[in-house]
Design a protein around this motif. Sequence first.
Motif, mmCIF file in Angstrom:
data_model
loop_
_atom_site.group_PDB
_atom_site.id
_atom_site.type_symbol
_atom_site.label_atom_id
_atom_site.label_comp_id
_atom_site.label_asym_id
_atom_site.label_seq_id
_atom_site.Cartn_x
_atom_site.Cartn_y
_atom_site.Cartn_z
ATOM 1 N N HIS A 12 0.836 -1.212 0.000
ATOM 2 C CA HIS A 12 0.000 0.000 0.000
ATOM 3 C C HIS A 12 0.867 1.258 0.000
ATOM 4 N N TYR A 13 0.329 2.313 -0.608
ATOM 5 C CA TYR A 13 0.842 3.663 -0.366
ATOM 6 C C TYR A 13 -0.287 4.371 0.367
ATOM 7 N N GLY A 14 -0.168 4.549 1.647
ATOM 8 C CA GLY A 14 -1.294 5.068 2.408
ATOM 9 C C GLY A 14 -2.469 4.126 2.244
ATOM 10 N N ARG A 15 -3.601 4.646 1.767
ATOM 11 C CA ARG A 15 -4.776 3.770 1.622
ATOM 12 C C ARG A 15 -4.861 3.141 0.236
ATOM 13 N N ILE A 16 -3.964 3.556 -0.661
ATOM 14 C CA ILE A 16 -4.004 2.993 -2.023
ATOM 15 C C ILE A 16 -3.277 1.656 -2.062
ATOM 16 N N GLU A 17 -3.994 0.624 -2.534
ATOM 17 C CA GLU A 17 -3.350 -0.678 -2.685
ATOM 18 C C GLU A 17 -2.747 -0.752 -4.082
ATOM 19 N N ALA A 18 -1.417 -0.662 -4.176
ATOM 20 C CA ALA A 18 -0.738 -0.646 -5.479
ATOM 21 C C ALA A 18 -0.500 -2.060 -5.983
ATOM 22 N N VAL A 19 -0.323 -3.008 -5.051
ATOM 23 C CA VAL A 19 -0.095 -4.413 -5.399
ATOM 24 C C VAL A 19 -1.002 -5.241 -4.496
ATOM 25 N N GLY A 36 2.940 -4.947 -18.034
ATOM 26 C CA GLY A 36 1.694 -4.321 -17.615
ATOM 27 C C GLY A 36 1.728 -2.856 -17.976
ATOM 28 N N ALA A 37 0.544 -2.236 -17.951
ATOM 29 C CA ALA A 37 0.426 -0.826 -18.332
ATOM 30 C C ALA A 37 1.009 0.077 -17.254
ATOM 31 N N ASN A 38 1.055 1.364 -17.525
ATOM 32 C CA ASN A 38 1.443 2.350 -16.508
ATOM 33 C C ASN A 38 0.567 2.182 -15.285
ATOM 34 N N GLY A 39 1.203 2.183 -14.122
ATOM 35 C CA GLY A 39 0.429 2.130 -12.887
ATOM 36 C C GLY A 39 -0.055 0.749 -12.501
ATOM 37 N N ALA A 40 0.357 -0.288 -13.212
ATOM 38 C CA ALA A 40 -0.107 -1.649 -12.919
ATOM 39 C C ALA A 40 0.496 -2.208 -11.628
ATOM 40 N N GLY A 41 1.602 -1.591 -11.174
ATOM 41 C CA GLY A 41 2.226 -2.062 -9.927
ATOM 42 C C GLY A 41 3.569 -2.735 -10.126
ATOM 43 N N LYS A 42 4.138 -2.599 -11.292
ATOM 44 C CA LYS A 42 5.403 -3.294 -11.604
ATOM 45 C C LYS A 42 6.561 -2.752 -10.746
ATOM 46 N N THR A 43 6.698 -1.435 -10.742
ATOM 47 C CA THR A 43 7.794 -0.832 -9.968
ATOM 48 C C THR A 43 7.611 -1.097 -8.477
ATOM 49 N N THR A 44 6.366 -1.033 -8.028
ATOM 50 C CA THR A 44 6.098 -1.288 -6.612
ATOM 51 C C THR A 44 6.487 -2.727 -6.238
ATOM 52 N N THR A 45 6.225 -3.671 -7.138
ATOM 53 C CA THR A 45 6.622 -5.060 -6.886
ATOM 54 C C THR A 45 8.140 -5.151 -6.747
ATOM 55 N N MET A 46 8.870 -4.472 -7.629
ATOM 56 C CA MET A 46 10.332 -4.477 -7.550
ATOM 57 C C MET A 46 10.807 -3.868 -6.233
ATOM 58 N N ARG A 47 10.148 -2.784 -5.807
ATOM 59 C CA ARG A 47 10.543 -2.134 -4.545
ATOM 60 C C ARG A 47 10.300 -3.050 -3.359
ATOM 61 N N ALA A 48 9.233 -3.837 -3.448
ATOM 62 C CA ALA A 48 8.963 -4.787 -2.356
ATOM 63 C C ALA A 48 10.064 -5.845 -2.297
ATOM 64 N N PRO A 84 17.831 0.505 -10.786
ATOM 65 C CA PRO A 84 16.509 1.103 -10.623
ATOM 66 C C PRO A 84 15.991 1.818 -11.860
ATOM 67 N N GLU A 85 14.659 2.013 -11.882
ATOM 68 C CA GLU A 85 14.012 2.790 -12.931
ATOM 69 C C GLU A 85 14.585 4.205 -12.869
ATOM 70 N N GLY A 86 14.786 4.835 -14.017
ATOM 71 C CA GLY A 86 15.364 6.169 -14.024
ATOM 72 C C GLY A 86 16.865 6.147 -13.796
ATOM 73 N N ASP A 161 14.487 -2.588 -13.786
ATOM 74 C CA ASP A 161 13.222 -1.880 -13.928
ATOM 75 C C ASP A 161 13.262 -1.014 -15.180
ATOM 76 N N GLU A 162 12.532 -1.408 -16.191
ATOM 77 C CA GLU A 162 12.399 -0.652 -17.448
ATOM 78 C C GLU A 162 13.737 -0.272 -18.072
ATOM 79 N N PRO A 163 14.611 -1.235 -18.328
ATOM 80 C CA PRO A 163 15.908 -0.868 -18.898
ATOM 81 C C PRO A 163 15.814 -0.225 -20.279
ATOM 82 N N GLU A 193 9.093 -4.486 -17.713
ATOM 83 C CA GLU A 193 9.175 -3.821 -19.011
ATOM 84 C C GLU A 193 7.832 -3.370 -19.546
ATOM 85 N N GLN A 194 7.865 -2.218 -20.216
ATOM 86 C CA GLN A 194 6.698 -1.818 -21.010
ATOM 87 C C GLN A 194 6.878 -2.285 -22.443
ATOM 88 N N ASN A 195 8.123 -2.526 -22.823
ATOM 89 C CA ASN A 195 8.411 -3.055 -24.164
ATOM 90 C C ASN A 195 8.161 -4.566 -24.136
HETATM 91 P P1 ATP Z 1 4.898 2.667 -14.484
HETATM 92 O O1 ATP Z 1 5.227 1.786 -15.629
HETATM 93 O O2 ATP Z 1 4.081 3.868 -14.896
HETATM 94 O O3 ATP Z 1 6.051 3.004 -13.601
HETATM 95 P P2 ATP Z 1 4.061 0.628 -12.629
HETATM 96 O O4 ATP Z 1 3.372 -0.579 -13.160
HETATM 97 O O5 ATP Z 1 5.499 0.504 -12.299
HETATM 98 O O6 ATP Z 1 3.839 1.837 -13.610
HETATM 99 P P3 ATP Z 1 3.734 1.549 -9.953
HETATM 100 O O7 ATP Z 1 4.717 2.656 -10.087
HETATM 101 O O8 ATP Z 1 4.130 0.375 -9.168
HETATM 102 O O9 ATP Z 1 3.233 1.082 -11.373
HETATM 103 O O10 ATP Z 1 2.398 2.166 -9.362
HETATM 104 C C1 ATP Z 1 1.290 1.379 -8.956
HETATM 105 C C2 ATP Z 1 0.233 2.288 -8.305
HETATM 106 O O11 ATP Z 1 0.736 2.836 -7.075
HETATM 107 C C3 ATP Z 1 -0.160 3.469 -9.161
HETATM 108 O O12 ATP Z 1 -1.553 3.657 -9.024
HETATM 109 C C4 ATP Z 1 0.593 4.636 -8.562
HETATM 110 O O13 ATP Z 1 -0.076 5.855 -8.731
HETATM 111 C C5 ATP Z 1 0.686 4.254 -7.095
HETATM 112 N N1 ATP Z 1 1.915 4.770 -6.489
HETATM 113 C C6 ATP Z 1 3.183 4.502 -6.866
HETATM 114 N N2 ATP Z 1 4.067 5.139 -6.093
HETATM 115 C C7 ATP Z 1 3.352 5.852 -5.202
HETATM 116 C C8 ATP Z 1 3.677 6.741 -4.115
HETATM 117 N N3 ATP Z 1 4.944 6.982 -3.791
HETATM 118 N N4 ATP Z 1 2.667 7.277 -3.426
HETATM 119 C C9 ATP Z 1 1.369 7.019 -3.739
HETATM 120 N N5 ATP Z 1 0.993 6.183 -4.730
HETATM 121 C C10 ATP Z 1 1.958 5.626 -5.447
#
Ligand code: ATP
Length: 237
Positions: A12-19, A36-48, A84-86, A161-163, A193-195
Amino acid sequence: MSLLELSGVSVHYGRIEAVSDITITVEEGEIVTLIGANGAGKTTTMRAISGIRPLSAGRISFAGEDITKLRADLRVVRGISQAPEGRGIFPGMSVAENLDMGAYTRKDRKELRGDIERVFELFPRLAERRTQVGGTLSGGEQQMLAIGRALMARPKLLLLDEPSMGLAPQIIQQIFRIITEINEQGTTVLLVEQNAQQALSRAHRAYVLETGHVVKSGTGAELLTDESVKESYLGVA
Ligand code: ATP
């Protein structure tokens, strides 16, 4: 026993469930990709996995040990290293100094020279630029440096992450070829990857993430020919 196992992981990020309640395994020797698309949770999974974000549910094990609560730096010591991404290289340091920083957790300092040479063999462009500061490298070269720096930790599992992000097609080809080479030399790879086309053709197995859930998994070849994957991620209906 899988090298990496995520069981019922939520973040979670606060109350938002990202994964949400994802289960993913990576076997030793594989390239596994998360698409997965933008915002699907890929980066968050890597961070976990790298330990930058805590889990709100589930567990992660690596090489048979529960690492759910292990500090990020200790995960590097166990063998998980992330580019890392970026990119996240040190812009004011030279190429060689950046590579040295990647080995900061290692005790076997005298083997570093050989490892730097191995990175330079994989990335001849970095060898030519070993004294140049990171911030003045091109995007593709910075990506190579980020991967090279992650390799300096001698990881068992390399997280990428997104090389391909923001790179020209020719450089993307080159980066993916090198990822395959790194894998063939014995490093397991988890790739976000998005590619999707490139990632699925390089990966042994893949997972598709949609709004924080794993909606599909299979071999790279299976997903490349899957109708819904083709439609959503490969740009062919
Ligand atoms: P992208 O390819 O755009 O990076 P992603 O699949 O890697 O997308 P994440 O970055 O994991 O997706 O984001 C998943 C969800 O968590 C999104 O809805 C995003 O807005 C939210 N999110 C990510 N980081 C934060 C944060 N630091 N605070 C609040 N919400 C976040």
